[in-house]
Design an enzyme around this catalytic site. Sequence first.
Site, short mmCIF file in Angstrom:
data_model
loop_
_atom_site.label_atom_id
_atom_site.label_comp_id
_atom_site.label_asym_id
_atom_site.label_seq_id
_atom_site.Cartn_x
_atom_site.Cartn_y
_atom_site.Cartn_z
N LYS A 12 0.82 -1.21 0.00
CA LYS A 12 0.00 0.00 0.00
C LYS A 12 0.86 1.28 0.00
O LYS A 12 2.07 1.23 0.30
CB LYS A 12 -0.96 -0.05 1.20
CG LYS A 12 -1.97 -1.20 1.09
CD LYS A 12 -3.02 -1.17 2.20
CE LYS A 12 -4.01 -2.32 2.04
NZ LYS A 12 -5.08 -2.28 3.07
N ASN A 115 -2.34 -0.19 6.77
CA ASN A 115 -1.79 -1.43 7.32
C ASN A 115 -0.77 -2.11 6.38
O ASN A 115 -0.53 -3.31 6.49
CB ASN A 115 -2.92 -2.38 7.72
CG ASN A 115 -3.86 -2.69 6.58
OD1 ASN A 115 -3.61 -2.26 5.45
ND2 ASN A 115 -4.90 -3.43 6.84
P1 GDP Z 1 -8.21 -7.22 4.99
O1 GDP Z 1 -8.80 -8.33 4.13
O2 GDP Z 1 -7.42 -7.77 6.17
O3 GDP Z 1 -7.42 -6.21 4.19
O4 GDP Z 1 -9.42 -6.45 5.67
P2 GDP Z 1 -10.84 -5.95 5.12
O5 GDP Z 1 -11.19 -6.62 3.82
O6 GDP Z 1 -11.82 -6.06 6.25
O7 GDP Z 1 -10.63 -4.38 4.87
C1 GDP Z 1 -10.00 -3.90 3.69
C2 GDP Z 1 -9.12 -2.75 4.06
O8 GDP Z 1 -9.92 -1.67 4.55
C3 GDP Z 1 -8.14 -3.03 5.21
O9 GDP Z 1 -6.96 -3.67 4.79
C4 GDP Z 1 -7.86 -1.62 5.71
O10 GDP Z 1 -6.92 -0.92 4.88
C5 GDP Z 1 -9.23 -0.96 5.57
N1 GDP Z 1 -10.00 -1.06 6.81
C6 GDP Z 1 -10.57 -2.17 7.36
N2 GDP Z 1 -11.23 -1.88 8.49
C7 GDP Z 1 -11.11 -0.54 8.65
C8 GDP Z 1 -11.60 0.39 9.64
O11 GDP Z 1 -12.28 0.02 10.60
N3 GDP Z 1 -11.26 1.71 9.45
C9 GDP Z 1 -10.53 2.15 8.40
N4 GDP Z 1 -10.25 3.45 8.29
N5 GDP Z 1 -10.05 1.30 7.46
C10 GDP Z 1 -10.34 -0.01 7.58
#
Ligand code: GDP
Length: 145
Positions: A12, A115
């Site tokens: 990222k 992240n």
């Molecule tokens: P991943 O599969 O572990 O990447 O997680 P997700 O699919 O749930 O979320 C996609 C991306 O959205 C994550 O990698 C983070 O960059 C972002 N993200 C997830 N949860 C949050 C949140 O609660 N707040 C914010 N600002 N970003 C989030």
Amino acid sequence: MTMLERTLSIIKPNAVERGLVGKILARFEDNHLKIVATKMVWLSRPKAMEFYAVHKERPFFKSLVDFMVSGPVVVSVLEGEDAVKRHRDVMGATDPGKAAPGTIRKDFGESIEKNASHGSDSLDNAKVEISHFFSGLELQDYARR
Ligand code: GDP
């Protein structure tokens, strides 16, 4: 029985900006995830919105898209046995604060949003996500080995 799989990685913008591309790619290679394609791209807003469309109703969607278009990213196709899960394990939990020691997100993530890396969460999604970024021509063919 383990399966040879391919998955999509995105380093990222925050990690690219901080000069962590080499260190993150090394983590993949050190964990039996072979880099079979890689390139740097700067996502357009429509492309980022399409990529994260599954999250479009979430409160963080606009912020996530703003972040993902804030600078270049490095997209890679990783191949290995159980690559989808292996890659997710190497990355660690979504929230760096909850990620296990030694994972990419623990070591290089700055917040739940920034992240450091993305990884496909299923083999089906990996196929779709790889096709967002790579044409067949850019991917080495299993059959040619
Ligand atoms: P991943 O599969 O572990 O990447 O997680 P997700 O699919 O749930 O979320 C996609 C991306 O959205 C994550 O990698 C983070 O960059 C972002 N993200 C997830 N949860 C949050 C949140 O609660 N707040 C914010 N600002 N970003 C989030």
